[in-house]
Motif scaffolding. Sequence first.
Motif, PDB file in Angstrom:
ATOM      1  N   SER A  66      41.836  41.180  32.329  1.00  0.00           N
ATOM      2  CA  SER A  66      41.034  42.406  32.317  1.00  0.00           C
ATOM      3  C   SER A  66      40.164  42.450  31.072  1.00  0.00           C
ATOM      4  O   SER A  66      40.666  42.410  29.947  1.00  0.00           O
ATOM      5  CB  SER A  66      41.935  43.645  32.357  1.00  0.00           C
ATOM      6  OG  SER A  66      41.167  44.824  32.144  1.00  0.00           O
ATOM      7  N   SER A  89      37.352  49.410  40.853  1.00  0.00           N
ATOM      8  CA  SER A  89      38.738  49.235  40.410  1.00  0.00           C
ATOM      9  C   SER A  89      39.574  50.456  40.787  1.00  0.00           C
ATOM     10  O   SER A  89      40.743  50.325  41.177  1.00  0.00           O
ATOM     11  CB  SER A  89      38.788  49.002  38.896  1.00  0.00           C
ATOM     12  OG  SER A  89      38.185  47.773  38.544  1.00  0.00           O
ATOM     13  N   ASP A 128      40.265  45.994  36.225  1.00  0.00           N
ATOM     14  CA  ASP A 128      39.134  45.057  36.296  1.00  0.00           C
ATOM     15  C   ASP A 128      39.242  44.230  37.572  1.00  0.00           C
ATOM     16  O   ASP A 128      39.718  43.093  37.557  1.00  0.00           O
ATOM     17  CB  ASP A 128      39.132  44.160  35.058  1.00  0.00           C
ATOM     18  CG  ASP A 128      37.861  43.338  34.934  1.00  0.00           C
ATOM     19  OD1 ASP A 128      36.998  43.428  35.825  1.00  0.00           O
ATOM     20  OD2 ASP A 128      37.732  42.598  33.938  1.00  0.00           O
ATOM     21  N   GLU A 176      48.340  42.917  34.625  1.00  0.00           N
ATOM     22  CA  GLU A 176      47.060  42.665  33.969  1.00  0.00           C
ATOM     23  C   GLU A 176      47.291  42.366  32.494  1.00  0.00           C
ATOM     24  O   GLU A 176      48.174  42.960  31.863  1.00  0.00           O
ATOM     25  CB  GLU A 176      46.126  43.874  34.093  1.00  0.00           C
ATOM     26  CG  GLU A 176      45.406  43.973  35.416  1.00  0.00           C
ATOM     27  CD  GLU A 176      44.327  45.041  35.405  1.00  0.00           C
ATOM     28  OE1 GLU A 176      43.221  44.768  35.896  1.00  0.00           O
ATOM     29  OE2 GLU A 176      44.597  46.151  34.906  1.00  0.00           O
TER      30      GLU A 176
END
Length: 345
Positions: A234, A255, A268, A309
């Motif tokens: 991300s 997103s 992201d 992430e």
Amino acid sequence: MISGVRILGLVFGAFVLIYSFAMRRLGKLRRGELFLAQFLFVSVWLIAIYPPIVDILASMFQVEGRLFAIAILSSFVSFLLIIHLIIRLSTIRRDFGDLVQALALTSYGNDSVDGLDLANIAVVIPAYNEEGVIAEVLDRIPAQVLGMSTRSIVIIDGASDRTGDVVQSQGGLAVFHVVNRGQGDALRTGFEIACREGAEIVVTMDADGQHRPEEIERLILPIIERHADYVMGSRFLGHYSDRNSTRHAGILLYSSILSFFAKTKITDCTNGFRAIRASSLTRLELREPQFSAPELILEAVNKGLSIKEVPVSIMSRKLGNSKKPSGIAYPLRFGLAILKAWLRS
């Protein structure tokens, strides 16, 4: 007494409903097709059970007579069927993509050396006309990450320049698509080769130099420690050097939409820098030829993969031009890819 036409309508509606649910249960009907069948069922049954509803529709559309109202309703159903046919046409394109992939895999199988070891980590890189930067990208990929050996697999997606020659001169594995199919199809080919050759973890990154290979460790560590099966980089948790406000807002919007569909927080959704456990990757059914990120995320969620992430950097492109569609075409097509992936799930 109910007329024969109304009875026929009830029988037809019931058949549509039962058949559609049966096909959905067998996995032969997509969610969008099920919605269309349910709409047809409800429409037919309402008219058969309560014919005066057509008069209500006629008054809504300010037309006289039931036939005109039914004609309007039929036109709407026809419109939905046309949309359905357009979606089905994408299946034909998908079959063509499968053919391109099969040719690439066959060529790879004929040219490869028996016993080729792709090491523990396969770094899959889709590339289209990136001869000016691909050498630097490959040079920066570490030979080992956390004690695990790496090997690059570059999918030359119908390139018209010397990208393939550069990859081979750098010692990378170049696999060729005879025509340009898009990032999604290129990734599918790379995934197939990586899994076929026994990689444990598959990392994907772009060929344009915007991702930092030095950050691969961040992506694979949660997988090694068994904290995740699918790790996404991300830029919003890390470093983002090219903060175009319009693109920034678009990524955040999409997103949020994907977070809603996936029922998990995603910051992201467009980032192509990711790592996936190879044994988990084989469970995903991937069909999107170009904008593959939404499909990968939703498929991972639907198949029960644990997602995480981590912060990564997105650098400015040094050479060449972006291969993404220009103007409003990119956000529209990416949004359509999200919708298609959700309907297929």
